[in-house]
Design an enzyme around this catalytic site. Sequence first.
Site, PDB file in Angstrom:
ATOM      1  N   ASN A 141      18.357  88.305  -6.083  1.00 29.08           N
ATOM      2  CA  ASN A 141      17.135  87.803  -6.693  1.00 29.08           C
ATOM      3  C   ASN A 141      16.100  88.899  -6.756  1.00 29.08           C
ATOM      4  O   ASN A 141      16.001  89.759  -5.888  1.00 29.08           O
ATOM      5  CB  ASN A 141      16.607  86.567  -5.948  1.00 29.08           C
ATOM      6  CG  ASN A 141      15.659  86.915  -4.827  1.00 29.08           C
ATOM      7  OD1 ASN A 141      14.491  87.250  -5.064  1.00 29.08           O
ATOM      8  ND2 ASN A 141      16.141  86.867  -3.594  1.00 29.08           N
ATOM      9  N   LEU A 164       7.993  87.939  -5.422  1.00 29.71           N
ATOM     10  CA  LEU A 164       6.917  87.253  -4.687  1.00 29.71           C
ATOM     11  C   LEU A 164       5.957  86.478  -5.575  1.00 29.71           C
ATOM     12  O   LEU A 164       4.752  86.480  -5.337  1.00 29.71           O
ATOM     13  CB  LEU A 164       6.124  88.249  -3.831  1.00 29.71           C
ATOM     14  CG  LEU A 164       6.695  88.609  -2.463  1.00 29.71           C
ATOM     15  CD1 LEU A 164       5.634  89.325  -1.624  1.00 29.71           C
ATOM     16  CD2 LEU A 164       7.186  87.388  -1.719  1.00 29.71           C
ATOM     17  N   CYS A 184       9.667  92.221   2.299  1.00 26.05           N
ATOM     18  CA  CYS A 184      10.072  91.826   0.960  1.00 26.05           C
ATOM     19  C   CYS A 184      10.502  93.040   0.167  1.00 26.05           C
ATOM     20  O   CYS A 184       9.738  93.981  -0.019  1.00 26.05           O
ATOM     21  CB  CYS A 184       8.957  91.109   0.206  1.00 26.05           C
ATOM     22  SG  CYS A 184       9.558  90.614  -1.421  1.00 26.05           S
ATOM     23  N   ASN A 222      15.796  89.137   6.379  1.00 21.38           N
ATOM     24  CA  ASN A 222      15.465  88.958   4.966  1.00 21.38           C
ATOM     25  C   ASN A 222      16.674  89.432   4.147  1.00 21.38           C
ATOM     26  O   ASN A 222      17.709  89.767   4.698  1.00 21.38           O
ATOM     27  CB  ASN A 222      14.206  89.755   4.618  1.00 21.38           C
ATOM     28  CG  ASN A 222      13.415  89.101   3.501  1.00 21.38           C
ATOM     29  OD1 ASN A 222      13.990  88.699   2.480  1.00 21.38           O
ATOM     30  ND2 ASN A 222      12.106  88.990   3.656  1.00 21.38           N
ATOM     31  N   THR A 223      16.535  89.501   2.843  1.00 19.73           N
ATOM     32  CA  THR A 223      17.675  89.862   1.985  1.00 19.73           C
ATOM     33  C   THR A 223      18.061  91.335   2.140  1.00 19.73           C
ATOM     34  O   THR A 223      17.254  92.176   2.536  1.00 19.73           O
ATOM     35  CB  THR A 223      17.335  89.613   0.507  1.00 19.73           C
ATOM     36  OG1 THR A 223      16.114  90.274   0.204  1.00 19.73           O
ATOM     37  CG2 THR A 223      17.182  88.141   0.221  1.00 19.73           C
ATOM     38  N   GLY A 278      22.784  84.607   0.562  1.00 20.60           N
ATOM     39  CA  GLY A 278      23.928  83.708   0.434  1.00 20.60           C
ATOM     40  C   GLY A 278      25.032  84.021   1.425  1.00 20.60           C
ATOM     41  O   GLY A 278      24.945  84.992   2.185  1.00 20.60           O
ATOM     42  N   GLY A 330      22.526  83.544   4.950  1.00 18.28           N
ATOM     43  CA  GLY A 330      23.832  83.083   4.494  1.00 18.28           C
ATOM     44  C   GLY A 330      24.358  81.809   5.111  1.00 18.28           C
ATOM     45  O   GLY A 330      25.429  81.341   4.717  1.00 18.28           O
ATOM     46  N   THR A 377      19.506  80.139   0.507  1.00 17.19           N
ATOM     47  CA  THR A 377      20.350  80.008  -0.678  1.00 17.19           C
ATOM     48  C   THR A 377      21.269  78.783  -0.613  1.00 17.19           C
ATOM     49  O   THR A 377      21.571  78.176  -1.640  1.00 17.19           O
ATOM     50  CB  THR A 377      21.172  81.304  -0.835  1.00 17.19           C
ATOM     51  OG1 THR A 377      20.253  82.400  -0.850  1.00 17.19           O
ATOM     52  CG2 THR A 377      21.977  81.304  -2.111  1.00 17.19           C
TER      53      THR A 377
HETATM   54  C1  LIG Z   1      15.035  83.048  -4.592  1.00 18.93           C
HETATM   55  C2  LIG Z   1      14.645  83.591  -3.252  1.00 18.93           C
HETATM   56  C3  LIG Z   1      13.297  83.828  -2.964  1.00 18.93           C
HETATM   57  C4  LIG Z   1      12.921  84.319  -1.731  1.00 18.93           C
HETATM   58  N1  LIG Z   1      11.601  84.502  -1.457  1.00 18.93           N
HETATM   59  C5  LIG Z   1      11.217  84.888  -0.202  1.00 18.93           C
HETATM   60  C6  LIG Z   1       9.847  84.961   0.167  1.00 18.93           C
HETATM   61  O1  LIG Z   1       8.958  84.662  -0.620  1.00 18.93           O
HETATM   62  N2  LIG Z   1       9.544  85.365   1.420  1.00 18.93           N
HETATM   63  C7  LIG Z   1      10.486  85.693   2.346  1.00 18.93           C
HETATM   64  O2  LIG Z   1      10.150  86.030   3.486  1.00 18.93           O
HETATM   65  N3  LIG Z   1      11.798  85.607   2.039  1.00 18.93           N
HETATM   66  C8  LIG Z   1      12.180  85.218   0.793  1.00 18.93           C
HETATM   67  N4  LIG Z   1      13.516  85.106   0.493  1.00 18.93           N
HETATM   68  C9  LIG Z   1      14.513  85.460   1.516  1.00 18.93           C
HETATM   69  C10 LIG Z   1      14.963  84.232   2.299  1.00 18.93           C
HETATM   70  O3  LIG Z   1      13.918  83.617   3.011  1.00 18.93           O
HETATM   71  C11 LIG Z   1      16.079  84.617   3.279  1.00 18.93           C
HETATM   72  O4  LIG Z   1      15.560  85.522   4.229  1.00 18.93           O
HETATM   73  C12 LIG Z   1      17.260  85.250   2.587  1.00 18.93           C
HETATM   74  O5  LIG Z   1      17.529  84.623   1.360  1.00 18.93           O
HETATM   75  C13 LIG Z   1      18.532  85.207   3.431  1.00 18.93           C
HETATM   76  O6  LIG Z   1      18.888  83.883   3.752  1.00 18.93           O
HETATM   77  P1  LIG Z   1      19.946  82.995   2.903  1.00 18.93           P
HETATM   78  O7  LIG Z   1      21.152  83.856   2.716  1.00 18.93           O
HETATM   79  O8  LIG Z   1      20.176  81.805   3.758  1.00 18.93           O
HETATM   80  O9  LIG Z   1      19.274  82.680   1.616  1.00 18.93           O
HETATM   81  C14 LIG Z   1      13.909  84.624  -0.750  1.00 18.93           C
HETATM   82  C15 LIG Z   1      15.250  84.384  -1.040  1.00 18.93           C
HETATM   83  C16 LIG Z   1      15.636  83.873  -2.276  1.00 18.93           C
HETATM   84  C17 LIG Z   1      17.089  83.631  -2.544  1.00 18.93           C
END
Ligand SMILES: Cc1cc2nc3c(=O)[nH]c(=O)nc-3n(C[C@H](O)[C@H](O)[C@H](O)COP(=O)(O)O)c2cc1C
Lengths: 302, 313
Positions: free
Chosen positions: B74, B78, B136, B199-200, B224, B251, B273
């Site tokens: 993604n 922000l 971020c 975070n990602t 994811g 994930g 995700t």
């Molecule tokens: C579409 C999207 C938007 C996100 N926006 C933010 C955000 O605004 N602030 C933040 O700290 N993390 C943001 N993240 C990261 C998630 O909070 C999380 O740390 C990351 O996706 C890993 O977890 P997951 O694999 O369970 O999604 C975002 C992730 C996605 C997919």
Amino acid sequence: MSPDPRGARTPSPTPLAAVWRRARVTRCAPDGALYWDLRVEAEGLPAGTPGQFSLLAPAAPGAWDPLLPRPLSLLDAGAGWQRFLFKVVGRGTAQLAALRAGDRVGLLGPLGRAFGGLERDAEAAGEIVLVGGGVGIPPLHFLARRLSAAGRPCRALFGFNREAEIPRALLAALDVADAAGTEPATRPAAELCTLDGSAGVRGNPVARLVETLGDGPLAIKACGPAPMLAALRAAARAGDALELSLEERMACGVGVCRGCVVPVVDGAGGWRYAAICREGPVFDAASLAASAAAIALEPGHE
Amino acid sequence: MSEPRAVSLAAQVGELRLANPLLAASGCFGYGLECDPLLPPETFGAVVTKTITPLARAGNPMPRIAETPAGMLNSIGLENVGLAAFLADKLPALAARGVAPVVSIAAGSAEEFAALAGRLAAAPQAIAALELNLSCPNLAPHGANFATDPLAVERVTRAVKDVFPRAPVWAKLSPNVADIGLVARAAEAAGADAVSAINTLVGMDIDLATGRSPFARVTAGLSGPAIFPVALAAVYRVAQSVRIPVVAIGGAASTEMVLKFLAAGASAVQLGTALYIDPGLPARVLAELADALRARGCADLKPLRAQWLEASR
Ligand SMILES: Cc1cc2nc3c(=O)[nH]c(=O)nc-3n(C[C@H](O)[C@H](O)[C@H](O)COP(=O)(O)O)c2cc1C
Ligand SMILES: Cc1cc2nc3c(=O)[nH]c(=O)nc-3n(C[C@H](O)[C@H](O)[C@H](O)COP(=O)(O)OP(=O)(O)OC[C@H]3O[C@@H](n4cnc5c(N)ncnc54)[C@H](O)[C@@H]3O)c2cc1C
Ligand code: FES
């Protein structure tokens, strides 16, 4: 409030009508050279309206490949069931096409903003014209039948590449007019266009609309490839009311991931991003900002 | 047959008590109410709201998402309503609903972080915790990535702690570093009440037809199930490095993954995700967690975690 639309107050979110279900497939069969006809049932599935869509998760639970569900417009729907018509373009739609009656598929729906005109009884604009191409046709087909049932005749212009691609399911529910046009009967009438002239009128539905424009204002409702929608915006006249259904890759389908946005006008000359899945997919053309290209990458941090 | 034993899924992140260990991750659940009633905020032990910045941000141009095997990229950038609208609309709406969110914030400097936190400290509504998005990857030029620099993490965390005494402060860390344990220690030293990881990951794609990345910012954030093993290792490393609680993110998309995060030392687990893959997941995981406790004869999560942590030493 600041005139900057991005700082504008945001309305409180309206409740979602969508449900998440593992829906039962009752039918999945090819129709024409390109399309698949899919019908699913699920307890408590609300009946959607034309222009709305559902997200379908083709992967088996825990398989995660493809990861995200795929948006498909409602071709037809009632309480507890929905029907789709889709084209296989990649892995997700190929997996959907492999479904058989009795299989389960994850479904989130119905989602999004539907076409107007069904509930608002007298729209300012006069004749209703539906203009669709390829995979944009299913929601308009649904709309045509609903308008017809509501005693509001419309003119439908549907475009395909060639005759072999035209799905029979669509034709069966329509009175397909010849090039001269016929009077609407109990079933809604549609004029077909093919690019190669193998069925209906040769050419595309926008050109056909322009060719046959009368003097009165139109309520045009369209769904199809982006160039088709752009041509329609250019062709529409000041008095015409134009509604466009937009497509974009989606993740959440409910407006929270902000992955499927389009710039819309907001306030005096301003703009903001609207989620196509939540504020659309159907937008009044007048609400869409003139050009997304004008929107520059934001500077690092404000 | 005896009645199934009553079990409690309550979780504790430091001082903060949660009805269950599942949280909605920032950016994946909007401002908490958009998915209602499909996924009511009360489903979660807490909701982490979309990261807010001092001013509203429109975010990046389209396209913003792409798929990878078992993951997604993604480049949302922000997009958020900004502090003023958050205070005027979002926080009151959550409060009216009885929900105290974990509020995620980001800014361009320690001073800006502190200014944001100060404004939130003065808000009349309840806030469960503040989560500092230090990581971020979508901010220019190479991501406003404080989380790659332990000194910057310490500076931001301390500045926020000074002005935000009313609720715990969590530092959300980036996996895009050599040793996340070091960064976690910097946050702890500066007074963070917990660490959120991760975070990602920085990722990208190339469209072979054009030879370019589909994203205007070229790289994007990977999330994811594909990142789960990386997140699990990060959570384990952080849990071994600090005494403050760890909130796991990255994930999680099944009960097994949630249990593994808890086993690695997490006090709670954020779902991001996975909510897009299956909005029914949180409810199912909670039911399956309760089953897992019953099967092991545990009344709550504590002995389960203790047992795993013991074994991992
Ligand atoms: C579409 C999207 C938007 C996100 N926006 C933010 C955000 O605004 N602030 C933040 O700290 N993390 C943001 N993240 C990261 C998630 O909070 C999380 O740390 C990351 O996706 C890993 O977890 P997951 O694999 O369970 O999604 C975002 C992730 C996605 C997919
Ligand atoms: C609101 C909405 C309603 C839709 N209704 C229908 C419908 O009724 N019938 C139908 O056949 N299709 C419909 N689509 C398009 C459909 O969602 C895509 O064809 C599908 O997601 C592609 O998935 P895939 O895994 O097969 O392809 P992928 O492997 O993901 O991609 C293959 C190709 O398809 C293109 N593509 C991928 N996703 C989309 C998308 N969302 N829109 C346009 N192109 C895309 C990609 O750029 C690529 O070139 C709709 C899309 C939206 C957003
Ligand atoms: S798909 Fe998430 S905002 Fe539209």
